[in-house]
Design an enzyme around this catalytic site. Structure first.
Site, PDB file in Angstrom:
ATOM      1  N   CYS A 164      18.039 -42.569  -1.608  1.00 57.09           N
ATOM      2  CA  CYS A 164      16.771 -43.031  -1.036  1.00 57.09           C
ATOM      3  C   CYS A 164      16.591 -42.544   0.388  1.00 57.09           C
ATOM      4  O   CYS A 164      15.484 -42.559   0.912  1.00 57.09           O
ATOM      5  CB  CYS A 164      16.747 -44.548  -1.048  1.00 57.09           C
ATOM      6  N   TRP A 191      20.699 -46.730 -10.506  1.00 59.86           N
ATOM      7  CA  TRP A 191      21.799 -45.956 -11.077  1.00 59.86           C
ATOM      8  C   TRP A 191      22.456 -45.025 -10.058  1.00 59.86           C
ATOM      9  O   TRP A 191      23.551 -44.537 -10.302  1.00 59.86           O
ATOM     10  CB  TRP A 191      21.301 -45.096 -12.229  1.00 59.86           C
ATOM     11  N   ASN A 192      21.809 -44.776  -8.922  1.00 57.13           N
ATOM     12  CA  ASN A 192      22.324 -43.678  -8.080  1.00 57.13           C
ATOM     13  C   ASN A 192      23.541 -44.054  -7.263  1.00 57.13           C
ATOM     14  O   ASN A 192      24.352 -43.204  -6.907  1.00 57.13           O
ATOM     15  CB  ASN A 192      21.213 -43.115  -7.197  1.00 57.13           C
ATOM     16  N   GLU A 250      19.989 -54.879   4.780  1.00 60.94           N
ATOM     17  CA  GLU A 250      21.293 -55.067   4.140  1.00 60.94           C
ATOM     18  C   GLU A 250      22.378 -54.543   5.070  1.00 60.94           C
ATOM     19  O   GLU A 250      22.215 -53.482   5.683  1.00 60.94           O
ATOM     20  CB  GLU A 250      21.328 -54.355   2.777  1.00 60.94           C
ATOM     21  N   GLU A 280      14.622 -53.019  -1.247  1.00 59.33           N
ATOM     22  CA  GLU A 280      15.101 -51.733  -0.733  1.00 59.33           C
ATOM     23  C   GLU A 280      14.491 -50.671  -1.640  1.00 59.33           C
ATOM     24  O   GLU A 280      14.965 -50.458  -2.753  1.00 59.33           O
ATOM     25  CB  GLU A 280      16.627 -51.690  -0.770  1.00 59.33           C
ATOM     26  N   LEU A 281      13.431 -50.023  -1.185  1.00 60.43           N
ATOM     27  CA  LEU A 281      12.601 -49.236  -2.079  1.00 60.43           C
ATOM     28  C   LEU A 281      12.684 -47.738  -1.783  1.00 60.43           C
ATOM     29  O   LEU A 281      13.648 -47.246  -1.199  1.00 60.43           O
ATOM     30  CB  LEU A 281      11.162 -49.754  -2.012  1.00 60.43           C
ATOM     31  N   SER A 307      12.739 -48.199  -7.096  1.00 64.20           N
ATOM     32  CA  SER A 307      11.506 -47.513  -6.713  1.00 64.20           C
ATOM     33  C   SER A 307      10.473 -48.479  -6.146  1.00 64.20           C
ATOM     34  O   SER A 307      10.463 -49.679  -6.468  1.00 64.20           O
ATOM     35  CB  SER A 307      10.916 -46.819  -7.939  1.00 64.20           C
TER      36      SER A 307
HETATM   37  N1  LIG Z   1      16.102 -48.344  -0.392  1.00 61.88           N
HETATM   38  C1  LIG Z   1      17.275 -48.232  -0.998  1.00 61.88           C
HETATM   39  O1  LIG Z   1      18.319 -48.728  -0.531  1.00 61.88           O
HETATM   40  C2  LIG Z   1      17.356 -47.489  -2.305  1.00 61.88           C
HETATM   41  C3  LIG Z   1      18.616 -47.210  -2.812  1.00 61.88           C
HETATM   42  C4  LIG Z   1      18.692 -46.510  -4.030  1.00 61.88           C
HETATM   43  C5  LIG Z   1      17.542 -46.117  -4.709  1.00 61.88           C
HETATM   44  N2  LIG Z   1      16.333 -46.414  -4.174  1.00 61.88           N
HETATM   45  C6  LIG Z   1      15.110 -45.975  -4.841  1.00 61.88           C
HETATM   46  O2  LIG Z   1      15.202 -46.164  -6.255  1.00 61.88           O
HETATM   47  C7  LIG Z   1      14.525 -45.100  -6.914  1.00 61.88           C
HETATM   48  C8  LIG Z   1      15.465 -44.411  -7.880  1.00 61.88           C
HETATM   49  O3  LIG Z   1      16.153 -45.347  -8.674  1.00 61.88           O
HETATM   50  P1  LIG Z   1      15.609 -45.693 -10.123  1.00 61.88           P
HETATM   51  O4  LIG Z   1      14.962 -44.522 -10.747  1.00 61.88           O
HETATM   52  O5  LIG Z   1      16.698 -46.358 -10.868  1.00 61.88           O
HETATM   53  O6  LIG Z   1      14.489 -46.773  -9.737  1.00 61.88           O
HETATM   54  P2  LIG Z   1      13.773 -47.779 -10.736  1.00 61.88           P
HETATM   55  O7  LIG Z   1      12.897 -48.600  -9.882  1.00 61.88           O
HETATM   56  O8  LIG Z   1      13.192 -47.093 -11.898  1.00 61.88           O
HETATM   57  O9  LIG Z   1      14.973 -48.710 -11.307  1.00 61.88           O
HETATM   58  C9  LIG Z   1      15.728 -49.507 -10.441  1.00 61.88           C
HETATM   59  C10 LIG Z   1      16.203 -50.733 -11.220  1.00 61.88           C
HETATM   60  O10 LIG Z   1      15.057 -51.467 -11.619  1.00 61.88           O
HETATM   61  C11 LIG Z   1      15.077 -51.689 -13.021  1.00 61.88           C
HETATM   62  N3  LIG Z   1      13.683 -51.769 -13.458  1.00 61.88           N
HETATM   63  C12 LIG Z   1      12.856 -50.778 -13.865  1.00 61.88           C
HETATM   64  N4  LIG Z   1      11.646 -51.260 -14.180  1.00 61.88           N
HETATM   65  C13 LIG Z   1      11.703 -52.616 -13.980  1.00 61.88           C
HETATM   66  C14 LIG Z   1      10.791 -53.694 -14.135  1.00 61.88           C
HETATM   67  N5  LIG Z   1       9.527 -53.509 -14.565  1.00 61.88           N
HETATM   68  N6  LIG Z   1      11.199 -54.947 -13.821  1.00 61.88           N
HETATM   69  C15 LIG Z   1      12.462 -55.169 -13.390  1.00 61.88           C
HETATM   70  N7  LIG Z   1      13.385 -54.200 -13.224  1.00 61.88           N
HETATM   71  C16 LIG Z   1      12.999 -52.936 -13.523  1.00 61.88           C
HETATM   72  C17 LIG Z   1      15.860 -50.533 -13.572  1.00 61.88           C
HETATM   73  O11 LIG Z   1      16.401 -50.848 -14.837  1.00 61.88           O
HETATM   74  C18 LIG Z   1      16.939 -50.382 -12.514  1.00 61.88           C
HETATM   75  O12 LIG Z   1      17.968 -51.315 -12.742  1.00 61.88           O
HETATM   76  C19 LIG Z   1      14.057 -44.162  -5.845  1.00 61.88           C
HETATM   77  O13 LIG Z   1      12.723 -44.426  -5.515  1.00 61.88           O
HETATM   78  C20 LIG Z   1      14.953 -44.490  -4.672  1.00 61.88           C
HETATM   79  O14 LIG Z   1      14.361 -44.173  -3.441  1.00 61.88           O
HETATM   80  C21 LIG Z   1      16.209 -47.094  -2.981  1.00 61.88           C
HETATM   81  O1  LIG Z   2      20.120 -44.387  -2.233  1.00 67.63           O
HETATM   82  C1  LIG Z   2      20.208 -45.032  -1.198  1.00 67.63           C
HETATM   83  C2  LIG Z   2      21.468 -45.726  -0.846  1.00 67.63           C
HETATM   84  O2  LIG Z   2      21.181 -46.737   0.056  1.00 67.63           O
HETATM   85  C3  LIG Z   2      22.508 -44.730  -0.473  1.00 67.63           C
HETATM   86  S1  LIG Z   2      23.315 -44.919   1.038  1.00 67.63           S
HETATM   87  O3  LIG Z   2      23.299 -46.350   1.404  1.00 67.63           O
HETATM   88  O4  LIG Z   2      22.647 -44.091   2.032  1.00 67.63           O
HETATM   89  O5  LIG Z   2      24.706 -44.434   0.775  1.00 67.63           O
END
Ligand SMILES: NC(=O)c1ccc[n+]([C@@H]2O[C@H](COP(=O)([O-])OP(=O)(O)OC[C@H]3O[C@@H](n4cnc5c(N)ncnc54)[C@H](O)[C@@H]3O)[C@@H](O)[C@H]2O)c1
Ligand SMILES: O=C[C@H](O)CS(=O)(=O)O
Length: 492
Positions: free
Chosen positions: A299, A165-166, A473, A265-266, A244
């Protein structure tokens, strides 16, 4: 279902506000169960849309549609695929203001940041429109006189994607663009909190000439079931996930049965290190953008700020002064720099991290409390006297909290910075060139910002190591994750 007339009236092109999923050439307004879910504005609680709440059956239909469309798309030339992606890019840019309004409405970030995200997401579409024409193979000198060896690169096929969502626009664009450029088809499940940005992109992708079935969107609050179908369905060749680490591990386990190709991408826990020889003003500005962009909900946010003892007090004072000036409010208000958090769960985590730190001896130098503007608003906060035993050191806060840790030596801070299971982004400020190379090479992260707090760009490989994920990516590396290598051995 339904969409907010108030939101629609803000748009130059209200047709971008969609309350239906997309499967093949059908905009599906009703789930097979008739279940629905609401999308709300985190700043006001306003219901923005009521959408169909889907499950495995609709996901299987979408995968079938992608499978049916993918081969013809792969058979088109790279130049033809590039043309469609270029038109898609041009449409995103032309509708960037509307896409930003939709994004701010469902996610809460300030409008200027939302516009920036839309253009950032578009930059991946532009980049991979160009890369589509440069998917090169190899010829290899034969190992025997009568052998000729050719290496081909072919699209993996049907790609499933799950996004957070972010950054509801850019995280999807960063996956969709290379997948389409490579000749793949996609089934996407956006976060239930922020699906409208994905749906608006789908409208524009179809308008750009993308054939039915190449980009499908399934809408659901039951993400676990959607993920199970994506992992179990043999027509899916790759799952690309941003979210996550805990969910990433679930998907890895689920995908193991069919040895599913994964892009992950976690989570992160970025160290932000300020050495005594740093440019103090630059380091403060870098900390502001790295920590407080998207209200700390990224993230790659600085999660731990390590400041060398000789500059600690001056840095803490300057940062506190800047953070205290941040304007909190509804993302549509002029000059707002910090919007609401996405949920009460997110806000509770911020409060938990602060109370844990205070209980162990940390001090609040600014902020530290909920803000009266609404249930999800929290004051941007700086904590001093923070130690490694506190939760802010071990867990991703994912909110507007800057914990300052003091350190003495380079060796000490490298050990502290690397003492985490995460390895996504890291940052440090220093002037000594030898130190810059020593520290950059010693940090165990996929990305290192040196004298900058903002590193995200389409031209560079974005991704992490350790439990922050696998794959990259963007950049020339990003398309490889959507290709398979095939080698031909010809006997002549
Ligand atoms: N590495 C990156 O590029 C990146 C970018 C943005 C966010 N993040 C990470 O994401 C986290 C925050 O986002 P969040 O709270 O939405 O994460 P989240 O893992 O809870 O949700 C991410 C997506 O996964 C889905 N999801 C949740 N549980 C699932 C399951 N059991 N099976 C399949 N899909 C499922 C959610 O509906 C959502 O669409 C933070 O840890 C952040 O660091 C990483
Ligand atoms: O939350 C992490 C995303 O990858 C944001 S950004 O790519 O740094 O803009």
């Amino acid at each position: 279902m339904s969409v907010s007339s108030a939101l629609a009236s803000r748009l130059k092109d209200p047709s971008l506000l969609v309350d239906t999923a997309l499967i093949a050439d059908r905009w599906v307004g009703r789930s097979k169960t008739g279940e629905t879910f609401e999308v709300t504005n985190p700043a006001t609680g306003e219901v923005l849309a009521v959408l169909p709440d889907m499950g495995r059956a609709e996901t299987a239909d979408a995968i079938e549609a992608a499978h049916a469309a993918q081969k013809a798309w792969a058979a088109r030339t790279g130049k033809e695929r590039a043309g469609v992606l270029r038109r898609f890019y041009d449409l995103i840019v032309a509708h960037a203001d509307d896409l930003a309004i939709i994004l701010t409405s469902e996610m809460g970030k300030p409008l200027a940041e939302a516009k920036g995200e839309v253009l950032y997401g578009a930059s991946y579409v532009e980049w991979f429109a160009e890369e589509a024409k440069r998917i090169y193979g190899d010829t290899i000198p034969g190992h025997q006189p009568d052998k000729r060896i050719i290496v081909l690169k072919q699209p993996v096929g049907v790609v499933a994607s799950i996004t957070p969502w972010n950054f509801p626009n850019a995280m999807l664009a960063r996956k969709l663009a290379p997948a389409l450029a490579a000749g793949c088809a996609m089934v996407s499940k956006p976060a239930a909190e922020t699906p409208l940005s994905a749906l608006a992109l789908a409208v524009l992708a179809r308008r750009a000439g993308l054939a039915p079935g190449l980009f499908n969107i399934v809408l659901s609050t039951d993400s676990a079931s959607i993920g199970q179908e994506m992992c179990a369905n043999s027509k899916v060749r790759k799952l690309t996930f941003t979210g996550s680490t805990n969910v990433g591990k679930i998907l890895m386990r689920q995908g193991a049965d069919q040895v599913l190709k994964l892009g992950l991408e976690l989570g992160g826990n970025a160290p932000f290190i300020v050495f005594d020889d740093a440019d103090l003003d630059a380091a403060v500005e870098g900390a502001m953008v790295s920590k407080f962009r998207n209200n700390g909900q990224t993230c790659v946010c600085a999660n731990r700020l390590y400041v060398q003892s000789g500059i600690y007090d001056a840095f803490a004072a300057r940062l506190t002064e800047r953070v205290a000036q941040l304007k909190i409010g509804n993302g549509f208000e002029e000059g707002v720099q910090a919007g609401p958090l996405i949920s009460s769960k997110a806000l509770s985590k911020v409060e938990e991290h602060i109370s844990d730190a205070l209980a162990q001896g940390a001090t609040v130098s600014t902020g530290g409390n909920r803000d009266g503007r609404g249930d999800l608003f929290f004051q941007p906060t700086v904590l001093t006297d923070v130690t490694s035993s506190m939760k802010v050191a071990r867990e991703e806060t994912f909110g507007p909290v800057a914990p300052l840790f003091r350190f003495e030596t380079e060796e000490e801070v490298i050990e502290l910075a690397n003492d985490t299971e995460f390895g996504l982004a890291s940052y440090f400020y220093a002037k000594d060139l030898s130190k810059v190379f020593r520290v950059a090479e010693a940090l165990e992260y996929g990305m290192v910002g040196i004298n900058t707090g903002l590193i995200s760009t389409e031209v560079a490989p974005f991704g992490g190591i350790k439990q922050s994920g696998q794959g990259r990516e963007g950049s020339k590396y990003g398309i490889e994750d959507y290709l398979e290598i095939k080698y031909l051995c010809l006997s002549i």
